[in-house]
Design a protein around this motif. Structure first.
Motif, PDB file in Angstrom:
ATOM      1  N   LEU A  58       0.826  -1.212   0.000  1.00  0.00           N
ATOM      2  CA  LEU A  58       0.000   0.000   0.000  1.00  0.00           C
ATOM      3  C   LEU A  58       0.856   1.256   0.000  1.00  0.00           C
ATOM      4  O   LEU A  58       0.525   2.252  -0.650  1.00  0.00           O
ATOM      5  N   ARG A  59       1.959   1.228   0.725  1.00  0.00           N
ATOM      6  CA  ARG A  59       2.847   2.397   0.743  1.00  0.00           C
ATOM      7  C   ARG A  59       3.514   2.604  -0.618  1.00  0.00           C
ATOM      8  O   ARG A  59       3.765   3.742  -1.023  1.00  0.00           O
ATOM      9  N   THR A  60       3.794   1.520  -1.321  1.00  0.00           N
ATOM     10  CA  THR A  60       4.351   1.647  -2.670  1.00  0.00           C
ATOM     11  C   THR A  60       3.358   2.347  -3.578  1.00  0.00           C
ATOM     12  O   THR A  60       3.722   3.246  -4.357  1.00  0.00           O
ATOM     13  N   ARG A  61       2.100   1.966  -3.468  1.00  0.00           N
ATOM     14  CA  ARG A  61       1.054   2.632  -4.244  1.00  0.00           C
ATOM     15  C   ARG A  61       0.965   4.104  -3.867  1.00  0.00           C
ATOM     16  O   ARG A  61       0.780   4.978  -4.703  1.00  0.00           O
ATOM     17  N   ALA A  62       1.130   4.407  -2.568  1.00  0.00           N
ATOM     18  CA  ALA A  62       1.018   5.792  -2.091  1.00  0.00           C
ATOM     19  C   ALA A  62       2.236   6.628  -2.448  1.00  0.00           C
ATOM     20  O   ALA A  62       2.162   7.856  -2.449  1.00  0.00           O
ATOM     21  N   ARG A  63       3.357   5.998  -2.782  1.00  0.00           N
ATOM     22  CA  ARG A  63       4.551   6.779  -3.117  1.00  0.00           C
ATOM     23  C   ARG A  63       4.788   6.863  -4.623  1.00  0.00           C
ATOM     24  O   ARG A  63       5.568   7.679  -5.070  1.00  0.00           O
ATOM     25  N   LEU A  64       4.112   6.041  -5.386  1.00  0.00           N
ATOM     26  CA  LEU A  64       4.367   5.992  -6.819  1.00  0.00           C
ATOM     27  C   LEU A  64       3.172   6.462  -7.641  1.00  0.00           C
ATOM     28  O   LEU A  64       3.100   6.179  -8.827  1.00  0.00           O
ATOM     29  N   SER A  65       2.250   7.158  -7.002  1.00  0.00           N
ATOM     30  CA  SER A  65       1.091   7.661  -7.736  1.00  0.00           C
ATOM     31  C   SER A  65       1.545   8.486  -8.930  1.00  0.00           C
ATOM     32  O   SER A  65       2.351   9.399  -8.798  1.00  0.00           O
TER      33      SER A  65
END
Length: 464
Positions: A370-377
């Protein structure tokens, strides 16, 4: 023909709801009319079940409107500020049993849904004109919806009556059953639904539950029961269906039929989800807004969820923040449905279950998804992206990180923060510092006055 079927189905649903309303005043339901109309053909029976979803999307607890779980539980927790008198009772945790939202949207309306699913189940098990495959599908959906509604009733009110019939002679003086018994009924219904439904959606949209919706709710229920092994098992069953579900860009999650959606409710015709209309501010808030402390303190630096999901309205009186997960406040061009169950929650469930089983490293990996999704938007760029969590965190550190992730991922959705504070026994610790009138008994909502006056077997929750 379709118009006639639709009218008959809507009439039948109205009979269900009228009967349920009168049932609270101890009047018998119109069983003969129900059996003669709703279960005559596949089409009418299907319309009756989809009518349940239509009713949920526009009325009370599930609607995303003023009296919805999204707003009242957000105010009861530490997410939202409540301004209008009815919602301010939740914000101050000083809820009157005569509060209009308690009496209708959060108690009577869920029981109307339960009554209707009971009527559908009874009709489907009688001799009728519904073909076996449709009967199996509709029964699975009805069992699932009944379990879903009971999940919220037991978490908001504690002990509640278990009503599995439309027979008013049985239900008119039904006593509240212990939380453990309600959860057992929820599991029984979900296990039954799991055996009846398939992985396929029966429409081109994700607005009628399938087996994945059942498994997603099973994962959540087992999490609340601290059955970590089964919570991990069922969350994994959903996450592993990569051909159907995937994490999508932050701005695309709440679009209708997004790949992250497990189950959505279709709004009324030519409208979008009511959540956008409820939360998006175009003037000084009169109902709710996000708490400044949440906006300023909950998110890690450069978390794109703050950039994508929080907006503000500013004028001479100040700055007011609001949830911006749903982007449409009002439009006849329909692009957003109400999200009920989505994939990100399954990652959070599995992470918590794994960490509590000492599988800390792979639990953290779920959080980092989830953090990867939140950092790579792709909608935003930064020279200092959101950092991933270290895989060497201790169990205590990992659970603390999990709590933060749940807070920022699921805010303003289905009361997750309120229920998380309760189930982790942190409500008193956190809310007593924020709310001067907080009492330990505030973790449950009051039983509405009308229920107490119509059913002498029902007793009020402590503290009210």
């Amino acid at each position: 023909m379709k118009s006639k079927i639709f009218k008959i189905a809507i009439f039948a649903i109205a009979v269900f709801e009228f009967s349920c309303s009168n049932f609270l005043e101890i009047s018998p339901p119109k069983d003969k009319l129900i059996s003669e109309t709703v279960f005559k053909t596949d089409e009418i029976a299907i319309s009756a079940m989809t009518g349940v979803y239509r009713s949920m999307a526009v009325n009370g607890y599930a609607s995303g409107d003023f009296s919805s779980i999204n707003s009242v539980c957000g105010a009861a927790a530490d997410e939202l500020i409540g301004y209008e008198p009815i919602i301010s009772e939740f914000y101050e945790n000083q809820i009157s049993p005569s509060n209009a939202y308690i009496g209708s949207g959060l108690y009577a309306t869920p029981f109307k849904t339960i009554y209707t699913t009971n009527a559908i189940l009874e009709g489907l098990t009688s001799i009728n004109g519904v073909t076996p495959p449709v009967k199996t599908q509709l029964m699975g959906e009805a069992y699932f919806v009944r379990a879903f509604v009971y999940f919220y009733l037991v978490n908001l009110y504690g002990n509640v009556p278990i009503q599995l019939t439309t027979d008013y002679r049985i239900t008119q003086n039904a006593q509240r059953k212990p939380v453990e018994a309600v959860y057992q009924q929820i599991l029984t219904d979900l296990k039954t639904a799991e055996g009846l439904l398939t992985d396929s959606y029966v429409t081109t949209e994700r607005i009628r539950p399938n087996k994945s919706a059942v498994q997603a709710l099973l994962a959540r229920v087992y999490l609340y029961l601290k059955d970590w092994e089964n919570a991990e098992k069922y969350a994994s069953l959903v996450i592993e269906k990569t051909g159907t579900y995937s994490l999508v860009d932050l701005d695309a999650i709440f679009l209708k039929n997004s790949n992250e959606a497990i189950w959505q409710l279709m709004p009324a015709a030519n409208t979008n989800s009511k959540d956008g209309n409820l939360f998006i501010l175009t003037t000084v808030p009169f109902y709710v807004s996000l708490k400044d402390a949440f906006v300023n303190n909950a998110f890690d630096p450069n978390d794109k969820r703050k950039l994508a999901w929080v907006r503000n309205f500013t004028n001479s009186t100040g700055t007011y923040y609001y949830p911006f997960k749903y982007k449409i406040r009002s439009s006849t061009t329909v692009t957003e449905y109400s999200m009920v169950l989505r994939l990100a929650e399954q990652y959070l469930i599995r992470a918590e279950a794994r960490i509590n089983q000492e599988k800390i490293e792979i639990g953290i990996q779920d959080l980092n998804a989830l953090r990867t999704r939140a950092r790579l938007s792709t909608a935003y760029s930064t020279t200092s992206p959101l950092s991933l969590l270290s895989l060497t965190l201790s169990k205590t550190e990992a659970l603390s990180a999990l709590e933060r992730e749940r807070r920022v991922e699921l805010f303003s959705e289905w009361g997750h923060r309120w229920l998380d504070l309760k189930r982790t026994n942190k409500a008193n610790e956190i809310l007593s510092l924020l709310k001067p009138k907080w009492q330990n008994t505030d973790i449950l909502f009051p039983i509405p006055t009308l229920e107490l006056t119509t059913n002498s077997a029902i007793k009020q929750n402590e503290g009210y």
